[in-house]
Design a protein around this motif. Structure first.
Motif, PDB file in Angstrom:
ATOM      1  N   MET A 108       0.838  -1.193   0.000  1.00  0.00           N
ATOM      2  CA  MET A 108       0.000   0.000   0.000  1.00  0.00           C
ATOM      3  C   MET A 108       0.878   1.250   0.000  1.00  0.00           C
ATOM      4  SD  MET A 108       0.101   1.386   3.376  1.00  0.00           S
ATOM      5  CE  MET A 108       1.826   1.187   3.709  1.00  0.00           C
ATOM      6  N   VAL A 109       0.229   2.405  -0.235  1.00  0.00           N
ATOM      7  CA  VAL A 109       0.906   3.700  -0.114  1.00  0.00           C
ATOM      8  C   VAL A 109       0.161   4.500   0.944  1.00  0.00           C
ATOM      9  CG1 VAL A 109       1.695   3.635  -2.499  1.00  0.00           C
ATOM     10  CG2 VAL A 109      -0.424   4.845  -1.967  1.00  0.00           C
ATOM     11  N   GLN A 110       0.900   5.127   1.848  1.00  0.00           N
ATOM     12  CA  GLN A 110       0.299   5.795   3.013  1.00  0.00           C
ATOM     13  C   GLN A 110       0.779   7.238   3.105  1.00  0.00           C
ATOM     14  OE1 GLN A 110       0.594   3.532   6.644  1.00  0.00           O
ATOM     15  NE2 GLN A 110       0.527   5.336   7.952  1.00  0.00           N
TER      16      GLN A 110
ATOM     17  N   ASN B 133     -10.411  -4.578   1.755  1.00  0.00           N
ATOM     18  CA  ASN B 133      -9.094  -4.024   1.429  1.00  0.00           C
ATOM     19  C   ASN B 133      -8.559  -4.668   0.151  1.00  0.00           C
ATOM     20  OD1 ASN B 133      -7.918  -2.151   3.742  1.00  0.00           O
ATOM     21  ND2 ASN B 133      -9.120  -3.763   4.734  1.00  0.00           N
ATOM     22  N   VAL B 134      -9.081  -4.198  -0.973  1.00  0.00           N
ATOM     23  CA  VAL B 134      -8.655  -4.692  -2.278  1.00  0.00           C
ATOM     24  C   VAL B 134      -7.984  -3.549  -3.043  1.00  0.00           C
ATOM     25  CG1 VAL B 134     -10.411  -6.500  -2.390  1.00  0.00           C
ATOM     26  CG2 VAL B 134     -10.930  -4.218  -3.277  1.00  0.00           C
TER      27      VAL B 134
ATOM     28  N   LEU C 202      -9.502   2.810  -0.304  1.00  0.00           N
ATOM     29  CA  LEU C 202      -8.966   3.809   0.615  1.00  0.00           C
ATOM     30  C   LEU C 202      -9.356   3.422   2.035  1.00  0.00           C
ATOM     31  CD1 LEU C 202      -7.710   6.779   0.678  1.00  0.00           C
ATOM     32  CD2 LEU C 202     -10.084   7.576   0.632  1.00  0.00           C
ATOM     33  N   ALA C 203      -8.373   3.353   2.931  1.00  0.00           N
ATOM     34  CA  ALA C 203      -8.637   2.941   4.308  1.00  0.00           C
ATOM     35  C   ALA C 203      -7.898   3.852   5.280  1.00  0.00           C
ATOM     36  CB  ALA C 203      -8.218   1.484   4.523  1.00  0.00           C
TER      37      ALA C 203
ATOM     38  N   ILE D 232      -3.820   3.702   0.566  1.00  0.00           N
ATOM     39  CA  ILE D 232      -4.485   3.148  -0.611  1.00  0.00           C
ATOM     40  C   ILE D 232      -3.879   1.774  -0.864  1.00  0.00           C
ATOM     41  CG2 ILE D 232      -4.947   3.425  -3.080  1.00  0.00           C
ATOM     42  CD1 ILE D 232      -4.519   6.484  -2.616  1.00  0.00           C
ATOM     43  N   ASN D 233      -4.717   0.766  -0.897  1.00  0.00           N
ATOM     44  CA  ASN D 233      -4.239  -0.590  -1.164  1.00  0.00           C
ATOM     45  C   ASN D 233      -3.783  -0.700  -2.625  1.00  0.00           C
ATOM     46  OD1 ASN D 233      -4.887  -2.358   1.311  1.00  0.00           O
ATOM     47  ND2 ASN D 233      -6.820  -1.266   1.004  1.00  0.00           N
TER      48      ASN D 233
END
Length: 210
Positions: free
Chosen positions: A63-65, A97-98, A102-103, A119-120
């Motif tokens: 993911m990117v955070q 979470n696919v 956005l989480a 973002i997964n």
């Protein structure tokens, strides 16, 4: 926000445009699935909290955070944490979470999410909240290969490892920009020993567009 289709009033998913040094992408968020999480996120957008922050944690097969630190790696001040809505969102038909979802990011405390999001960039089922079967005690519950029998419901509801992460939206355009971000060369940066893009990726602005 609402629209009328075939005479029926329907809530329209708000959209936020992120303008970054890697390009632009747009996310839509789901107040009908995770209302408090979405309200919290949109308030940070309206307050311009994300403007000038970086993607500080980028892992290509994960993911990117971002959303928490400025370009000098100073952590931005936040409001109190938002309540965890992961299970409720899933029960209401929200996404898991696919890829592209956005989480909310958080610490090991499930109730610690504030402004940071991720973002997964692959399907991360292990991040999904665990739904607890009916009953109290719960007659049978399986988790990571182990079977638990006649477990008090509150024990399962409050087990930190079962909360997962609250998904509250998804990327609807510009996913190629997110793919570009995930492929950035990374290393140490600021207080972080790894996973920081060597060329900083800055969020110039996050704007509510719908």
């Amino acid at each position: 926000m609402f629209s009328i289709a075939n005479g029926v009033l329907a809530e329209v998913a708000p959209r936020v445009k992120f303008t970054t040094t890697a390009g632009d992408f747009v996310v839509e968020v789901y107040p009908d699935k995770a209302p408090k999480t979405v309200e919290n996120f949109l308030q940070y957008v309206k307050d311009k909290h994300y403007d000038g922050t970086i993607f500080h944690r980028v892992i290509e097969n994960f993911m990117v955070q971002g959303g928490g630190f400025d370009a000098s790696y100073a952590e931005k001040k936040t409001r109190p944490p938002v309540v965890h809505e992961g299970r409720e969102a899933l029960v209401k038909g929200g996404p898991k979470n696919v890829v592209g979802t956005l989480a909310m990011a958080r610490t090991s405390d499930p109730q610690s999410a504030t402004a940071q999001f991720f973002i997964n960039v692959k399907d991360n089922a292990f991040l999904d909240p665990t739904l607890i079967p009916p009953g109290d005690p719960v007659p049978k519950f399986e988790y990571q290969g182990r079977v638990y029998e006649n477990t008090p419901r509150t024990n399962l509801l409050n087990a930190p490892q079962l909360f997962g992460y609250t998904v509250f939206g998804k990327v609807v355009s510009g996913m190629e920009v997110v793919q570009k971000i995930k492929s950035s060369p990374t290393g140490a940066g600021g207080p972080f020993s790894s996973d920081v893009p060597k060329t900083p990726i800055l969020i110039n602005s996050a704007t509510l567009v719908k």
